[in-house]
Design a protein around this motif. Structure first.
Motif, PDB file in Angstrom:
ATOM      1  N   ALA A  83       0.907  -1.378   0.005  1.00 26.69           N
ATOM      2  CA  ALA A  83       0.078  -0.011   0.039  1.00 26.69           C
ATOM      3  C   ALA A  83       0.818   1.255   0.017  1.00 26.69           C
ATOM      4  O   ALA A  83       1.949   1.372   0.674  1.00 26.69           O
ATOM      5  CB  ALA A  83      -0.893  -0.077   1.119  1.00 26.69           C
ATOM      6  N   VAL A  84       0.431   2.365  -0.543  1.00 26.77           N
ATOM      7  CA  VAL A  84       0.847   3.618  -0.579  1.00 26.77           C
ATOM      8  C   VAL A  84       0.113   4.806  -0.060  1.00 26.77           C
ATOM      9  O   VAL A  84       0.557   5.798   0.041  1.00 26.77           O
ATOM     10  CB  VAL A  84       1.600   3.805  -2.070  1.00 26.77           C
ATOM     11  N   ASP A  85      -1.191   4.536  -0.130  1.00 32.92           N
ATOM     12  CA  ASP A  85      -2.004   5.561   0.011  1.00 32.92           C
ATOM     13  C   ASP A  85      -2.950   4.926   1.445  1.00 32.92           C
ATOM     14  O   ASP A  85      -3.798   4.216   1.175  1.00 32.92           O
ATOM     15  CB  ASP A  85      -3.146   5.768  -1.065  1.00 32.92           C
ATOM     16  N   PHE A  86      -2.699   5.844   2.486  1.00 26.13           N
ATOM     17  CA  PHE A  86      -3.424   5.259   3.727  1.00 26.13           C
ATOM     18  C   PHE A  86      -4.584   6.314   4.260  1.00 26.13           C
ATOM     19  O   PHE A  86      -4.954   6.273   5.299  1.00 26.13           O
ATOM     20  CB  PHE A  86      -2.545   5.144   4.739  1.00 26.13           C
ATOM     21  N   ARG A  87      -4.651   7.323   3.239  1.00 25.22           N
ATOM     22  CA  ARG A  87      -5.625   8.472   3.767  1.00 25.22           C
ATOM     23  C   ARG A  87      -7.053   8.154   4.203  1.00 25.22           C
ATOM     24  O   ARG A  87      -7.590   8.579   4.983  1.00 25.22           O
ATOM     25  CB  ARG A  87      -5.620   9.387   2.738  1.00 25.22           C
ATOM     26  N   ALA A  88      -7.765   7.130   3.491  1.00 28.57           N
ATOM     27  CA  ALA A  88      -8.987   6.732   3.861  1.00 28.57           C
ATOM     28  C   ALA A  88      -8.936   5.958   5.304  1.00 28.57           C
ATOM     29  O   ALA A  88      -9.837   6.356   5.873  1.00 28.57           O
ATOM     30  CB  ALA A  88      -9.392   5.561   2.858  1.00 28.57           C
ATOM     31  N   ILE A  89      -8.282   5.126   5.694  1.00 21.96           N
ATOM     32  CA  ILE A  89      -8.002   4.702   6.977  1.00 21.96           C
ATOM     33  C   ILE A  89      -7.576   5.702   7.982  1.00 21.96           C
ATOM     34  O   ILE A  89      -8.071   5.924   8.984  1.00 21.96           O
ATOM     35  CB  ILE A  89      -6.862   3.800   6.939  1.00 21.96           C
ATOM     36  N   LEU A  90      -6.618   6.800   7.738  1.00 24.25           N
ATOM     37  CA  LEU A  90      -6.267   7.690   8.724  1.00 24.25           C
ATOM     38  C   LEU A  90      -7.404   8.541   8.516  1.00 24.25           C
ATOM     39  O   LEU A  90      -7.475   9.065   9.920  1.00 24.25           O
ATOM     40  CB  LEU A  90      -4.976   8.251   8.060  1.00 24.25           C
ATOM     41  N   THR A  91      -8.204   9.029   7.743  1.00 26.20           N
ATOM     42  CA  THR A  91      -9.253   9.771   7.902  1.00 26.20           C
ATOM     43  C   THR A  91     -10.207   9.529   9.175  1.00 26.20           C
ATOM     44  O   THR A  91     -10.841   9.989   9.890  1.00 26.20           O
ATOM     45  CB  THR A  91     -10.191  10.039   6.713  1.00 26.20           C
ATOM     46  N   LYS A  92     -10.548   8.073   8.907  1.00 26.29           N
ATOM     47  CA  LYS A  92     -11.482   7.386   9.895  1.00 26.29           C
ATOM     48  C   LYS A  92     -10.746   7.428  11.195  1.00 26.29           C
ATOM     49  O   LYS A  92     -11.472   7.660  12.150  1.00 26.29           O
ATOM     50  CB  LYS A  92     -11.920   5.749   9.258  1.00 26.29           C
ATOM     51  N   ILE A  93      -9.425   7.174  11.463  1.00 26.94           N
ATOM     52  CA  ILE A  93      -8.931   7.116  12.732  1.00 26.94           C
ATOM     53  C   ILE A  93      -8.535   8.652  13.308  1.00 26.94           C
ATOM     54  O   ILE A  93      -8.952   8.570  14.669  1.00 26.94           O
ATOM     55  CB  ILE A  93      -7.397   6.638  12.456  1.00 26.94           C
ATOM     56  N   LYS A  94      -8.751   9.355  12.423  1.00 23.76           N
ATOM     57  CA  LYS A  94      -8.650  10.986  12.966  1.00 23.76           C
ATOM     58  C   LYS A  94     -10.087  11.291  13.565  1.00 23.76           C
ATOM     59  O   LYS A  94     -10.058  11.883  14.682  1.00 23.76           O
ATOM     60  CB  LYS A  94      -8.601  11.905  11.669  1.00 23.76           C
ATOM     61  N   ALA A  95     -11.162  10.910  13.240  1.00 23.58           N
ATOM     62  CA  ALA A  95     -12.521  10.927  13.774  1.00 23.58           C
ATOM     63  C   ALA A  95     -12.498  10.484  15.027  1.00 23.58           C
ATOM     64  O   ALA A  95     -13.498  10.944  15.847  1.00 23.58           O
ATOM     65  CB  ALA A  95     -13.614  10.668  12.892  1.00 23.58           C
ATOM     66  N   GLU A  96     -11.760   9.098  15.394  1.00 23.47           N
ATOM     67  CA  GLU A  96     -11.780   8.505  16.491  1.00 23.47           C
ATOM     68  C   GLU A  96     -11.034   9.284  17.648  1.00 23.47           C
ATOM     69  O   GLU A  96     -11.468   8.753  18.618  1.00 23.47           O
ATOM     70  CB  GLU A  96     -11.291   6.975  16.267  1.00 23.47           C
ATOM     71  N   ARG A  97     -10.255   9.836  17.278  1.00 23.71           N
ATOM     72  CA  ARG A  97      -9.318  10.523  18.146  1.00 23.71           C
ATOM     73  C   ARG A  97      -8.593   9.776  19.185  1.00 23.71           C
ATOM     74  O   ARG A  97      -8.753   9.859  20.522  1.00 23.71           O
ATOM     75  CB  ARG A  97     -10.048  11.692  18.749  1.00 23.71           C
ATOM     76  N   PRO A  98      -7.964   8.945  18.754  1.00 28.80           N
ATOM     77  CA  PRO A  98      -6.946   7.808  19.732  1.00 28.80           C
ATOM     78  C   PRO A  98      -5.917   8.412  20.323  1.00 28.80           C
ATOM     79  O   PRO A  98      -5.195   9.333  19.655  1.00 28.80           O
ATOM     80  CB  PRO A  98      -6.659   6.806  18.840  1.00 28.80           C
ATOM     81  N   ASP A  99      -5.597   8.173  21.220  1.00 27.44           N
ATOM     82  CA  ASP A  99      -4.249   8.607  22.120  1.00 27.44           C
ATOM     83  C   ASP A  99      -3.077   8.272  21.358  1.00 27.44           C
ATOM     84  O   ASP A  99      -1.891   9.184  21.069  1.00 27.44           O
ATOM     85  CB  ASP A  99      -4.084   8.115  23.555  1.00 27.44           C
ATOM     86  N   VAL A 100      -3.101   7.178  20.761  1.00 28.90           N
ATOM     87  CA  VAL A 100      -1.863   6.428  20.136  1.00 28.90           C
ATOM     88  C   VAL A 100      -2.573   5.734  18.779  1.00 28.90           C
ATOM     89  O   VAL A 100      -3.536   5.166  18.873  1.00 28.90           O
ATOM     90  CB  VAL A 100      -0.972   5.715  20.861  1.00 28.90           C
ATOM     91  N   ILE A 101      -1.586   5.623  17.760  1.00 26.18           N
ATOM     92  CA  ILE A 101      -1.946   4.663  16.762  1.00 26.18           C
ATOM     93  C   ILE A 101      -0.878   3.591  16.712  1.00 26.18           C
ATOM     94  O   ILE A 101       0.459   3.784  16.949  1.00 26.18           O
ATOM     95  CB  ILE A 101      -1.852   5.398  15.397  1.00 26.18           C
ATOM     96  N   MET A 102      -1.226   2.226  16.601  1.00 27.82           N
ATOM     97  CA  MET A 102      -0.278   1.295  16.600  1.00 27.82           C
ATOM     98  C   MET A 102      -0.306   0.743  15.024  1.00 27.82           C
ATOM     99  O   MET A 102      -1.226   0.269  14.407  1.00 27.82           O
ATOM    100  CB  MET A 102      -0.626  -0.034  17.345  1.00 27.82           C
ATOM    101  N   TYR A 103       1.083   0.824  14.320  1.00 24.71           N
ATOM    102  CA  TYR A 103       0.950   0.145  12.960  1.00 24.71           C
ATOM    103  C   TYR A 103       2.075  -0.765  12.978  1.00 24.71           C
ATOM    104  O   TYR A 103       3.146  -0.815  13.390  1.00 24.71           O
ATOM    105  CB  TYR A 103       1.685   1.508  12.012  1.00 24.71           C
ATOM    106  N   GLY A 104       1.439  -1.993  12.271  1.00 21.00           N
ATOM    107  CA  GLY A 104       2.193  -3.382  12.301  1.00 21.00           C
ATOM    108  C   GLY A 104       2.851  -3.515  10.887  1.00 21.00           C
ATOM    109  O   GLY A 104       1.580  -3.611  10.069  1.00 21.00           O
TER     110      GLY A 104
END
Length: 381
Positions: A210-231
């Motif tokens: 993958a090279v484009d993560f904007r869709a997932i990240l836009t969803k995550i931004k709305a969730e407002r997590p304290d941290v994001i874990m990327y595997g």
């Protein structure tokens, strides 16, 4: 003249035969050690780094001279490219078996190491992975499988513990690249995070190309997590962090050893300053032989170590150590000597448990300052 010719012929032939026999007797035995990593594709820089470590070890051993059972031995590296692809990994594993290598250092990824391990097991060839962290690799019951790094069962919890105790995180969004490594690490992180009371808001999957993560990240931004874990690996983790910064996401990004490389700053730009990552082994600056190895590596290859070159280097020496203790270049005798390994090298002391895992695993945690990787802490597991 004819009589003289026939008198000289047997002498000349004998002399030639004697000379040939002398040449054969003094010839070194060539022993092949295989190395496998992705040398093409998005993480080829990591694969080449691993290969360089193995190559440096073989060059040094040959320069010093190696004698096994009274016979001079010359080591030869048999390097193969699995392109981080499981199918190609099994193909090159079979090629190494056909090449009659006595041991294999590799593979780099868990997703290639695990399927290839069955082939080495069937052939009775020792395999030491310098960087595969998925616990499954050494849980298959293969007597040939070893690794010189910690596992994701240790790395994932270390990251989750850091998120809870140091970052005081109460919520997390998790993303993995759906590979054996990325998903395995993310799952281990998630289990520990939940046990520590961190709320998992979401767990999404992408892929290792993958090279484009904007869709997932836009969803995550709305969730407002304290941290994001990327595997995943740095080839995707870098763009992931960069796009998170572009979307003004403030959450710290946690990642494993696949992301924790010197090249991350090239891939993520100034977004590296928002990354905390782990390495499934001791930090280079904390290794007993780390500084000296780094100087030799840079002098030989003209570039800095990415991450796991010291581990491939020691893995070659560990195979040769087993060869010496067995006093044989026979693959079965080398394999039989492996469980008693007690080797002191660049990494320090390496011993293996009954499954082939290191007895004293260490997890190192890093962040980045101005794009430069900086050690935060080393945790003995």
């Amino acid at each position: 003249m004819r009589n003289l010719y026939f008198k000289l012929l047997p002498i000349t032939a004998a002399a030639i035969a004697c000379a040939a026999g002398s040449s054969v007797a003094s010839a070194d035995e060539v022993v092949k050690i295989g190395h496998v990593a992705p040398l093409t594709g998005g993480i080829a820089h990591l694969g080449k780094d691993n290969e360089n470590g193995a190559r440096l070890a073989i060059e040094e051993i040959n320069k010093k001279g190696l004698v096994i059972n009274g016979q001079k031995v010359t080591l030869e590296l048999d390097p193969q490219d699995d392109a981080a692809d499981p199918r190609q990994a099994t193909q090159v594993a079979q090629k190494l078996v056909d090449d009659k290598v006595v041991g294999v250092v590799g593979h780099l990824n868990s997703g290639t190491t695990i399927p290839a391990s069955k082939i080495y097991s069937d052939a009775g060839i020792v395999q030491i992975s310098p960087s595969a962290t998925n616990p499954t690799y050494t849980q298959q019951g293969f007597k040939t499988a070893y690794r010189v790094v910690a596992t994701d069962a240790q790395q994932g919890p270390a990251l989750a513990t850091y998120a809870s105790s140091t970052l005081k995180a109460k919520s997390v969004a998790i993303v993995d690249d759906a590979s054996a490594y990325g998903q395995g690490l993310a799952d281990e992180f998630e289990k520990k995070a939940k046990a520590l009371g961190i709320k998992v808001l979401s767990h999404d999957a992408t892929n290792d190309k993958a090279v484009d993560f904007r869709a997932i990240l836009t969803k995550i931004k709305a969730e407002r997590p304290d941290v994001i874990m990327y595997g995943g690996m740095d080839a995707t983790g870098g763009p992931f962090a960069k796009q998170a910064r572009q979307l003004a996401i403030k959450s710290r990004i946690l990642a494993g050893d696949g992301v924790c490389t010197e090249k991350l700053s090239d891939l993520a730009g100034d977004a590296t300053d928002n990354v905390v990552c782990s390495q499934a082994g001791m930090a280079l600056e904390k290794m007993p032989g780390g500084d000296a190895f780094s100087k030799r590596y840079q002098a030989r290859f003209g570039q800095p170590i990415q991450i796991y070159a010291p581990f491939t280097y020691d893995a070659v020496y560990i195979i040769v150590d087993a060869m010496k203790r067995a006093n044989s270049t026979d693959k079965a005798k080398i394999l039989a000597a492996m469980p008693a390994t007690d080797f002191k090298g660049v990494l320090g002391e390496t011993q293996f448990d009954s499954k082939g895992d290191v007895k004293k695993p260490v997890i190192s945690l890093y962040d980045y300052k101005g794009g430069k990787k900086m050690l935060l802490d080393s945790v003995s597991m």
